[in-house]
Design a protein around this motif. Structure first.
Motif, mmCIF file in Angstrom:
data_model
loop_
_atom_site.group_PDB
_atom_site.id
_atom_site.type_symbol
_atom_site.label_atom_id
_atom_site.label_comp_id
_atom_site.label_asym_id
_atom_site.label_seq_id
_atom_site.Cartn_x
_atom_site.Cartn_y
_atom_site.Cartn_z
ATOM 1 N N UNK A 242 0.845 -1.205 0.000
ATOM 2 C CA UNK A 242 0.000 0.000 0.000
ATOM 3 C C UNK A 242 0.877 1.251 0.000
ATOM 4 N N UNK A 243 1.835 1.278 0.908
ATOM 5 C CA UNK A 243 2.665 2.485 1.012
ATOM 6 C C UNK A 243 3.468 2.695 -0.271
ATOM 7 N N UNK A 244 4.022 1.592 -0.798
ATOM 8 C CA UNK A 244 4.830 1.700 -2.019
ATOM 9 C C UNK A 244 3.976 2.187 -3.185
ATOM 10 N N UNK A 245 2.752 1.699 -3.276
ATOM 11 C CA UNK A 245 1.890 2.084 -4.407
ATOM 12 C C UNK A 245 1.484 3.550 -4.312
ATOM 13 N N UNK A 246 1.097 3.981 -3.124
ATOM 14 C CA UNK A 246 0.738 5.403 -2.927
ATOM 15 C C UNK A 246 1.946 6.274 -3.315
ATOM 16 N N UNK A 247 3.133 5.834 -2.886
ATOM 17 C CA UNK A 247 4.334 6.618 -3.210
ATOM 18 C C UNK A 247 4.593 6.593 -4.707
ATOM 19 N N UNK A 248 4.482 5.417 -5.306
ATOM 20 C CA UNK A 248 4.780 5.274 -6.728
ATOM 21 C C UNK A 248 3.835 6.124 -7.562
ATOM 22 N N UNK A 249 2.577 6.204 -7.154
ATOM 23 C CA UNK A 249 1.567 6.934 -7.932
ATOM 24 C C UNK A 249 1.507 8.408 -7.572
ATOM 25 N N UNK A 250 2.394 8.876 -6.691
ATOM 26 C CA UNK A 250 2.376 10.275 -6.244
ATOM 27 C C UNK A 250 1.013 10.655 -5.659
ATOM 28 N N UNK A 251 0.441 9.753 -4.876
ATOM 29 C CA UNK A 251 -0.804 10.063 -4.159
ATOM 30 C C UNK A 251 -0.451 10.810 -2.874
ATOM 31 N N UNK A 252 -1.350 11.680 -2.392
ATOM 32 C CA UNK A 252 -1.121 12.298 -1.088
ATOM 33 C C UNK A 252 -0.903 11.214 -0.029
ATOM 34 N N UNK A 253 -0.017 11.498 0.915
ATOM 35 C CA UNK A 253 0.274 10.518 1.980
ATOM 36 C C UNK A 253 -0.315 11.048 3.276
ATOM 37 N N UNK A 254 -1.547 10.655 3.554
ATOM 38 C CA UNK A 254 -2.205 11.070 4.788
ATOM 39 C C UNK A 254 -2.293 9.838 5.690
ATOM 40 N N UNK A 304 13.136 13.070 -11.480
ATOM 41 C CA UNK A 304 14.054 14.178 -11.767
ATOM 42 C C UNK A 304 15.491 13.659 -11.813
ATOM 43 N N UNK A 305 16.364 14.419 -12.415
ATOM 44 C CA UNK A 305 17.804 14.122 -12.450
ATOM 45 C C UNK A 305 18.136 12.815 -13.138
ATOM 46 N N UNK A 306 17.304 12.407 -14.094
ATOM 47 C CA UNK A 306 17.653 11.250 -14.911
ATOM 48 C C UNK A 306 17.420 9.893 -14.259
ATOM 49 N N UNK A 307 16.866 9.886 -13.061
ATOM 50 C CA UNK A 307 16.580 8.589 -12.434
ATOM 51 C C UNK A 307 15.259 8.044 -12.968
ATOM 52 N N UNK A 308 15.067 6.740 -12.832
ATOM 53 C CA UNK A 308 13.721 6.213 -13.030
ATOM 54 C C UNK A 308 13.462 5.101 -12.020
ATOM 55 N N UNK A 309 12.186 4.871 -11.760
ATOM 56 C CA UNK A 309 11.786 3.844 -10.799
ATOM 57 C C UNK A 309 11.002 2.760 -11.525
ATOM 58 N N UNK A 310 11.153 1.540 -11.063
ATOM 59 C CA UNK A 310 10.385 0.427 -11.621
ATOM 60 C C UNK A 310 9.436 -0.048 -10.521
ATOM 61 N N UNK A 311 8.183 -0.207 -10.869
ATOM 62 C CA UNK A 311 7.216 -0.712 -9.889
ATOM 63 C C UNK A 311 6.612 -2.023 -10.370
ATOM 64 N N UNK A 312 6.652 -3.033 -9.521
ATOM 65 C CA UNK A 312 6.018 -4.316 -9.845
ATOM 66 C C UNK A 312 5.019 -4.602 -8.725
ATOM 67 N N UNK A 313 3.745 -4.639 -9.070
ATOM 68 C CA UNK A 313 2.721 -4.780 -8.038
ATOM 69 C C UNK A 313 1.835 -5.987 -8.319
ATOM 70 N N UNK A 314 1.724 -6.832 -7.328
ATOM 71 C CA UNK A 314 0.893 -8.034 -7.406
ATOM 72 C C UNK A 314 -0.407 -7.768 -6.652
ATOM 73 N N UNK A 315 -1.530 -7.743 -7.357
ATOM 74 C CA UNK A 315 -2.799 -7.409 -6.706
ATOM 75 C C UNK A 315 -3.531 -8.631 -6.178
ATOM 76 N N UNK A 316 -2.841 -9.739 -6.105
ATOM 77 C CA UNK A 316 -3.420 -10.958 -5.541
ATOM 78 C C UNK A 316 -2.731 -11.256 -4.219
ATOM 79 N N UNK A 317 -3.358 -12.123 -3.429
ATOM 80 C CA UNK A 317 -2.776 -12.380 -2.115
ATOM 81 C C UNK A 317 -1.837 -13.582 -2.112
#
Ligand code: GLA
Length: 334
Positions: A242-254, A304-317
């Motif tokens: 959950x935390x990684x996905x919110x961060x990856x999607x640039x969602x507000x972190x409340x 920014x600064x030429x970096x990129x992130x890779x996200x791999x998300x499994x939506x199953x349990x």
């Protein structure tokens, strides 16, 4: 006036854990925790009080009145305390005639309420959508409150919460909101979280500096306790996702857990430097979906600064094995 929400807003909101059981002492204690336990230094800024803070009726001048039992010194006192700790203070109202819990809403009182919030030192307004008149124009009333906040003379971040009604990703930025709830309420279990995560994949492109897609308050660390708690709550790994996905999607972190009680491992997770850096990346680019395969999704996101992130998300349990090639990510393999 300041430019607000250049990156996704970060903070704490009372609803997930406390629901209607809010009061001054709890809010001051949470504020202290945010400072003492490193959340402020990690970037969390707004302490937001949700529904159920006022009396059931306005006073004779039509003003909202804080419940004196819950907030014996009034809201300015709380705002001053929050400000004295280097944090910002958020409150809650509703575009309808009543809030979701039945307290007075701001419909037809927008400018009066915005002025009152500004006089208390409020920096953030969450604005819900219950009891909205059936013949009213929802988009227009969000515009009215955005104008009222701007006219209040104070920088107040506008957190619109219409749960995805009328496709807010298409217009909330233009009416002046800084973030908008795009889904119904989260529950502290994996099916609810996964449904929210998958529902927003088509809306990433609307996310950019100044206005962000809010996938609801985090349940990370709630452990089944509290107002949206569930005995079948997320596992540690699911909270990590959950935390990684919110961060990856640039969602507000409340944050929504009781910060006085969360364990060390959740504190560490909520303050994860690299994930927060991803969330707060100044370019605010949305993720690009590379592939969906056997239940997991692969994303790449330019930073920014030429970096990129890779996200791999499994939506199953159950566990899945993901394979990703450099070619898919658009980079040469050698
Ligand atoms: C709605 C919102 C929640 C919370 C409650 C308060 O359900 O979506 O986030 O603010 O109202 O009553």
């Amino acid at each position: 006036m300041a430019i607000l929400a250049q990156t996704p807003p970060m903070g704490f909101n009372t609803w997930n854990t406390f629901g209607p059981n809010i009061n001054e002492q709890m809010l001051l204690e949470i504020t202290d925790m945010i400072v003492e336990q490193g959340y402020r230094d990690a970037g969390y800024e707004y302490v937001v009080i949700d529904d159920c803070w006022s009396l059931r009726e306005r006073d004779e001048d039509g003003n909202l009145v804080p419940d004196p039992e819950k907030f014996p010194h009034g809201m300015k006192y709380v705002a001053d305390y929050v400000h004295s700790k280097g944090l910002k203070f958020g409150m809650y109202s509703c575009a309808g005639t009543r809030t979701c819990a039945g307290y007075p809403g701001s419909f037809d009182h927008e400018f009066q309420d915005a002025r009152l919030f500004a006089s208390w030192g409020v920096d953030f307004l969450k604005y819900d959508y219950c009891y909205f008149p059936s013949n009213g124009d929802g988009k227009q009333r969000y515009l009215v409150m955005a104008q009222a906040l701007r006219a209040s003379g104070r920088d107040i971040l506008f957190s619109a919460c219409n749960w995805g009604s009328h496709e807010p990703w298409n217009w909330m930025r233009s009416i002046g909101a800084h973030m908008y709830r795009s889904t119904g309420d989260i529950w502290d279990n994996f099916p609810s979280t996964a449904a929210i995560m998958t529902s927003q994949m088509g809306n990433f492109n609307a996310n950019a500096a100044g206005c962000f897609n809010d996938m609801d308050m985090l349940t990370v660390g709630m452990g089944g306790q509290g107002n949206v708690g569930d005995s079948n709550c997320n596992t540690y790994g699911e909270y990590e996702m959950q935390f990684a996905y919110w961060c990856f999607c640039a969602a507000p972190l409340m944050m929504g857990a009781d910060l006085r009680k969360v364990g060390e491992e959740y504190r560490t997770l909520l303050q994860h430097k690299d994930l927060i850096r991803l969330n707060q990346d100044p370019e605010c680019r949305p993720p690009y979906k590379v592939r969906k395969d056997a239940g997991y999704h692969v994303f790449v996101r330019h930073l920014a600064d030429g970096e990129f992130a890779i996200g791999v998300f499994n939506f199953h349990q159950d566990p899945r094995t993901a394979e990703i090639t450099f070619a898919e990510l658009g980079v040469p393999a050698d």
